[in-house]
Design a protein around this motif. Structure first.
Motif, PDB file in Angstrom:
ATOM      1  N   THR A   1       0.809  -1.234   0.000  1.00  0.00           N
ATOM      2  CA  THR A   1       0.000   0.000   0.000  1.00  0.00           C
ATOM      3  C   THR A   1       0.842   1.285   0.000  1.00  0.00           C
ATOM      4  O   THR A   1       0.294   2.371   0.190  1.00  0.00           O
ATOM      5  CB  THR A   1      -1.000   0.028   1.179  1.00  0.00           C
ATOM      6  OG1 THR A   1      -0.283  -0.113   2.404  1.00  0.00           O
ATOM      7  CG2 THR A   1      -2.025  -1.062   1.044  1.00  0.00           C
ATOM      8  N   HIS A   2       2.149   1.139  -0.234  1.00  0.00           N
ATOM      9  CA  HIS A   2       2.940   2.366  -0.433  1.00  0.00           C
ATOM     10  C   HIS A   2       4.255   2.020  -1.118  1.00  0.00           C
ATOM     11  O   HIS A   2       5.170   1.473  -0.500  1.00  0.00           O
ATOM     12  CB  HIS A   2       3.203   3.086   0.893  1.00  0.00           C
ATOM     13  CG  HIS A   2       3.860   4.424   0.683  1.00  0.00           C
ATOM     14  ND1 HIS A   2       3.197   5.499   0.129  1.00  0.00           N
ATOM     15  CD2 HIS A   2       5.124   4.845   0.913  1.00  0.00           C
ATOM     16  CE1 HIS A   2       4.022   6.526   0.045  1.00  0.00           C
ATOM     17  NE2 HIS A   2       5.206   6.162   0.507  1.00  0.00           N
ATOM     18  N   VAL A   3       4.361   2.378  -2.391  1.00  0.00           N
ATOM     19  CA  VAL A   3       5.553   2.027  -3.159  1.00  0.00           C
ATOM     20  C   VAL A   3       5.672   3.023  -4.313  1.00  0.00           C
ATOM     21  O   VAL A   3       4.684   3.355  -4.975  1.00  0.00           O
ATOM     22  CB  VAL A   3       5.449   0.545  -3.629  1.00  0.00           C
ATOM     23  CG1 VAL A   3       4.189   0.271  -4.437  1.00  0.00           C
ATOM     24  CG2 VAL A   3       6.691   0.076  -4.354  1.00  0.00           C
ATOM     25  N   HIS A   4       6.896   3.566  -4.521  1.00  0.00           N
ATOM     26  CA  HIS A   4       7.096   4.642  -5.503  1.00  0.00           C
ATOM     27  C   HIS A   4       7.647   4.067  -6.816  1.00  0.00           C
ATOM     28  O   HIS A   4       8.776   3.562  -6.858  1.00  0.00           O
ATOM     29  CB  HIS A   4       8.125   5.651  -4.991  1.00  0.00           C
ATOM     30  CG  HIS A   4       7.676   6.441  -3.799  1.00  0.00           C
ATOM     31  ND1 HIS A   4       7.376   7.782  -3.864  1.00  0.00           N
ATOM     32  CD2 HIS A   4       7.482   6.092  -2.505  1.00  0.00           C
ATOM     33  CE1 HIS A   4       7.033   8.225  -2.661  1.00  0.00           C
ATOM     34  NE2 HIS A   4       7.089   7.211  -1.813  1.00  0.00           N
ATOM     35  N   TYR A   5       6.871   4.244  -7.873  1.00  0.00           N
ATOM     36  CA  TYR A   5       7.334   3.725  -9.173  1.00  0.00           C
ATOM     37  C   TYR A   5       8.636   4.361  -9.658  1.00  0.00           C
ATOM     38  O   TYR A   5       9.546   3.643 -10.103  1.00  0.00           O
ATOM     39  CB  TYR A   5       6.164   3.785 -10.171  1.00  0.00           C
ATOM     40  CG  TYR A   5       6.345   4.402 -11.530  1.00  0.00           C
ATOM     41  CD1 TYR A   5       7.335   3.986 -12.415  1.00  0.00           C
ATOM     42  CD2 TYR A   5       5.446   5.382 -11.962  1.00  0.00           C
ATOM     43  CE1 TYR A   5       7.450   4.556 -13.678  1.00  0.00           C
ATOM     44  CE2 TYR A   5       5.547   5.938 -13.219  1.00  0.00           C
ATOM     45  CZ  TYR A   5       6.562   5.535 -14.071  1.00  0.00           C
ATOM     46  OH  TYR A   5       6.661   6.084 -15.307  1.00  0.00           O
TER      47      TYR A   5
ATOM     48  N   SER B   1      -0.934  10.094   0.376  1.00  0.00           N
ATOM     49  CA  SER B   1       0.157  11.042   0.572  1.00  0.00           C
ATOM     50  C   SER B   1       1.031  10.536   1.725  1.00  0.00           C
ATOM     51  O   SER B   1       0.855   9.398   2.176  1.00  0.00           O
ATOM     52  CB  SER B   1      -0.386  12.451   0.866  1.00  0.00           C
ATOM     53  OG  SER B   1       0.665  13.401   0.721  1.00  0.00           O
ATOM     54  N   HIS B   2       1.979  11.375   2.156  1.00  0.00           N
ATOM     55  CA  HIS B   2       2.829  11.036   3.304  1.00  0.00           C
ATOM     56  C   HIS B   2       2.381  11.838   4.521  1.00  0.00           C
ATOM     57  O   HIS B   2       1.844  12.932   4.376  1.00  0.00           O
ATOM     58  CB  HIS B   2       4.287  11.389   3.004  1.00  0.00           C
ATOM     59  CG  HIS B   2       4.879  10.608   1.871  1.00  0.00           C
ATOM     60  ND1 HIS B   2       4.861  11.056   0.572  1.00  0.00           N
ATOM     61  CD2 HIS B   2       5.508   9.414   1.856  1.00  0.00           C
ATOM     62  CE1 HIS B   2       5.462  10.164  -0.210  1.00  0.00           C
ATOM     63  NE2 HIS B   2       5.862   9.150   0.545  1.00  0.00           N
ATOM     64  N   ILE B   3       2.684  11.297   5.698  1.00  0.00           N
ATOM     65  CA  ILE B   3       2.382  12.063   6.914  1.00  0.00           C
ATOM     66  C   ILE B   3       3.351  11.703   8.039  1.00  0.00           C
ATOM     67  O   ILE B   3       3.697  10.525   8.216  1.00  0.00           O
ATOM     68  CB  ILE B   3       0.914  11.824   7.379  1.00  0.00           C
ATOM     69  CG1 ILE B   3       0.509  12.921   8.380  1.00  0.00           C
ATOM     70  CG2 ILE B   3       0.709  10.441   7.996  1.00  0.00           C
ATOM     71  CD1 ILE B   3      -0.992  13.004   8.607  1.00  0.00           C
TER      72      ILE B   3
ATOM     73  N   ALA C   1       0.979   7.458   4.355  1.00  0.00           N
ATOM     74  CA  ALA C   1       2.163   6.628   4.572  1.00  0.00           C
ATOM     75  C   ALA C   1       2.999   7.143   5.737  1.00  0.00           C
ATOM     76  O   ALA C   1       3.155   8.351   5.920  1.00  0.00           O
ATOM     77  CB  ALA C   1       3.011   6.598   3.303  1.00  0.00           C
ATOM     78  N   HIS C   2       3.497   6.205   6.496  1.00  0.00           N
ATOM     79  CA  HIS C   2       4.449   6.378   7.614  1.00  0.00           C
ATOM     80  C   HIS C   2       3.760   6.618   8.960  1.00  0.00           C
ATOM     81  O   HIS C   2       3.759   5.748   9.812  1.00  0.00           O
ATOM     82  CB  HIS C   2       5.519   7.431   7.311  1.00  0.00           C
ATOM     83  CG  HIS C   2       6.334   7.056   6.113  1.00  0.00           C
ATOM     84  ND1 HIS C   2       7.282   6.074   6.143  1.00  0.00           N
ATOM     85  CD2 HIS C   2       6.275   7.475   4.816  1.00  0.00           C
ATOM     86  CE1 HIS C   2       7.799   5.910   4.934  1.00  0.00           C
ATOM     87  NE2 HIS C   2       7.186   6.745   4.115  1.00  0.00           N
ATOM     88  N   SER C   3       3.263   7.803   9.214  1.00  0.00           N
ATOM     89  CA  SER C   3       2.550   8.084  10.477  1.00  0.00           C
ATOM     90  C   SER C   3       3.374   7.669  11.695  1.00  0.00           C
ATOM     91  O   SER C   3       2.860   7.040  12.622  1.00  0.00           O
ATOM     92  CB  SER C   3       1.180   7.368  10.456  1.00  0.00           C
ATOM     93  OG  SER C   3       0.341   7.857  11.473  1.00  0.00           O
TER      94      SER C   3
ATOM     95  N   THR D   1       6.090  -1.139   1.167  1.00  0.00           N
ATOM     96  CA  THR D   1       7.549  -1.298   1.087  1.00  0.00           C
ATOM     97  C   THR D   1       8.260   0.044   0.956  1.00  0.00           C
ATOM     98  O   THR D   1       9.457   0.147   1.216  1.00  0.00           O
ATOM     99  CB  THR D   1       7.947  -2.152  -0.128  1.00  0.00           C
ATOM    100  OG1 THR D   1       7.459  -1.516  -1.318  1.00  0.00           O
ATOM    101  CG2 THR D   1       7.400  -3.566  -0.019  1.00  0.00           C
ATOM    102  N   ASP D   2       7.535   1.070   0.494  1.00  0.00           N
ATOM    103  CA  ASP D   2       8.128   2.396   0.270  1.00  0.00           C
ATOM    104  C   ASP D   2       9.413   2.333  -0.552  1.00  0.00           C
ATOM    105  O   ASP D   2      10.348   3.093  -0.303  1.00  0.00           O
ATOM    106  CB  ASP D   2       8.354   3.133   1.597  1.00  0.00           C
ATOM    107  CG  ASP D   2       8.606   4.628   1.378  1.00  0.00           C
ATOM    108  OD1 ASP D   2       8.124   5.163   0.360  1.00  0.00           O
ATOM    109  OD2 ASP D   2       9.299   5.240   2.213  1.00  0.00           O
ATOM    110  N   VAL D   3       9.477   1.453  -1.511  1.00  0.00           N
ATOM    111  CA  VAL D   3      10.565   1.539  -2.496  1.00  0.00           C
ATOM    112  C   VAL D   3      10.519   2.937  -3.081  1.00  0.00           C
ATOM    113  O   VAL D   3       9.430   3.450  -3.397  1.00  0.00           O
ATOM    114  CB  VAL D   3      10.333   0.488  -3.627  1.00  0.00           C
ATOM    115  CG1 VAL D   3      11.060   0.846  -4.913  1.00  0.00           C
ATOM    116  CG2 VAL D   3      10.719  -0.902  -3.133  1.00  0.00           C
TER     117      VAL D   3
END
Ligand code: GUN
Ligand code: ZN
Length: 450
Positions: free
Chosen positions: A72-76, A227-229, A266-268, A317-319
């Protein structure tokens, strides 16, 4: 078409182990009857075989079948810069991530990156991903094209920002709205693609651009938001200075009207109690990214506080801040970090890890009726983990004493090398070389210990 009866040792979590002690469902010699890409019966192989003599049997012995992973969080755009260690978030963005993201203005380069990225997902058993996209519309059109060609389920969107990054990555509220609308109209709900409105983070987003994002969500109420937080203390402090009228980081999104059931933040890591109450009230999800939080030194995710506040949590994974596509590794790292928190941590069981990497992600994306477990009516999205002959994991699996221990061994020792076959909606989207061309995979019995 004749239905296929998959014979395998399988496990899944149709409910949450955080609230249900019986959440882990195990079939030692299981059967999943699949017709038109959907599971039409699920249970014991021998019984299903007797009832469905016409079905084609696909024998998946010597391994374990799990629902396809949901990241649920990965950057192409960041697949090629995985491994930039030694920097905190804002330095890493400036030195590693953003220069690479700027290169995606070249569509030939972006296409090659998209192919690398999608291959990374599927060969790790990830069948659905909430993908943080590119800042360039051309790179998003081709991303959706390439995703359709792989057969993966993707929820993705154009990333928008209008300050504090690099000029090439900045847009305007008007263009963000126009390009977002064009992408939604072309891709949202087409095949296995969905759209996520995606401001990068409040640090790089003016109120004007957040309002443009909200306008898209009002016009297209079933799109997603991500988004990120609260990832890093310097980031949180800067956002506070940039939004003097907001109560906190969450409030920057809340005031714009961006929070709801399909919002994934993402993150929190540094989230306050007030923010947690509001996240729960809006039914948002926190995407926990433990490898990235470790690599960038962002902090230890307060899982217990999220759960106590009633905030839904999934895994990402936040790649490329994270260290790769494996949701097995991500689950293991989540486990490690909760252990390191001692009494403040949540002791995660193997069932929790499976839930976090499958069903929890489906819930985060509001897709729990279609994917996330092996219940009847779900799409056949699955990953068959079968360690190569002679591997340490094969030795481990041969000596586990319970299904839960087998699952623990998979998370502790499993890697990309153990992913043998992957299906989305019944279509095989990845096959490890040694299984190509073979209908039946083995001579060994299913691997689960009783
Ligand atoms: N915050 C804003 N952009 C990013 C990013 O690319 N990665 C991570 N981990 N955090 C971010
Ligand atoms: Zn991220």
């Amino acid at each position: 078409m004749t239905p296929t009866l998959y014979r395998a040792a399988f496990m899944h979590t149709p409910s949450s182990p955080f609230t249900d002690a019986e959440a882990l469902h195990v079939q030692q010699d299981g059967g999943l009857l699949v017709d038109g890409g959907q599971i039409t019966a699920s249970g014991d192989f021998v019984k299903l075989r007797a009832k469905n003599p016409e079905a084609t049997v696909m024998d998946l012995g010597g391994g374990v079948l799990l629902p396809g992973f949901v990241d649920t969080h990965v950057h192409y755009p960041q697949v090629r810069i995985i491994g930039g260690l030694g920097m905190p978030l804002l330095d890493w963005l400036e030195r590693c991530a953003l220069p690479e993201e700027a290169r995606l203005s070249d569509t030939a380069y972006a296409r090659a990156v998209a192919k690398d990225f999608l291959h990374g997902l599927r060969c790790n058993g990830t069948t659905t991903a909430l993908v943080f996209g590119s800042h360039f519309k051309g790179a998003m059109d081709l991303f959706f094209e390439e995703a359709a060609a792989t057969g993966l389920r993707t929820v993705a969107g154009l990333v928008v920002s209008d300050r504090m990054l690099r000029d090439e990555l900045h847009t305007t509220p008007e263009l963000a709205y126009a390009e977002g609308k064009a992408l939604i109209e072309r891709w949202h709900g087409v095949g296995r693609a969905r759209y996520a409105v995606t401001p990068r983070f409040s640090l790089s987003a003016s109120e004007g651009i957040l309002d443009a994002c909200a306008a898209l969500m009002t016009e297209f109420p079933d799109v997603h938001f991500t988004s990120h937080i609260n990832e890093n203390v310097r980031e949180v402090q800067t956002v506070k200075e940039l939004f003097p009228g907001s109560l906190d980081y969450l409030d920057t999104y809340d005031r714009a009207g961006l929070l709801g059931r399909r919002s994934v933040l993402a993150h929190s890591v540094h989230t306050t109690d007030r923010e947690l109450v509001q996240m729960a009230a809006h039914h948002c999800t926190a995407a926990h990214c433990p490898c990235s939080n470790s690599a960038l030194g962002s902090g230890l995710f307060p899982l217990k506080r999220h759960l106590n506040a009633g905030v839904h949590v999934s895994l990402g994974t936040d790649v490329g801040g994270g260290t790769g596509f494996s949701m097995l590794k991500e689950g293991l790292q989540a486990y490690f970090m909760q252990q390191l928190l001692g009494d403040g941590g949540v002791p995660l069981t193997p069932a929790h890890l499976l839930y976090l990497s499958t069903r929890a992600g489906a819930e985060a994306l509001d897709m729990q009726d279609q994917i996330g477990d092996f219940g009847v009516g779900k799409a056949f999205d699955a990953v068959w983990l079968r360690p190569p002959e002679g591997s340490t994991l094969e030795a481990m699996l041969g000596h586990t004493e319970s299904a839960s221990a087998t699952l623990a061994a998979l998370y502790a020792g499993g890697t990309q090398a153990d992913v043998a076959r992957v299906w989305v909606g019944g279509d095989e989207v990845f096959t490890r070389a040694e299984f190509k061309g073979s209908k039946s995979a083995q001579k060994q019995p299913p691997v689960l210990a009783s």
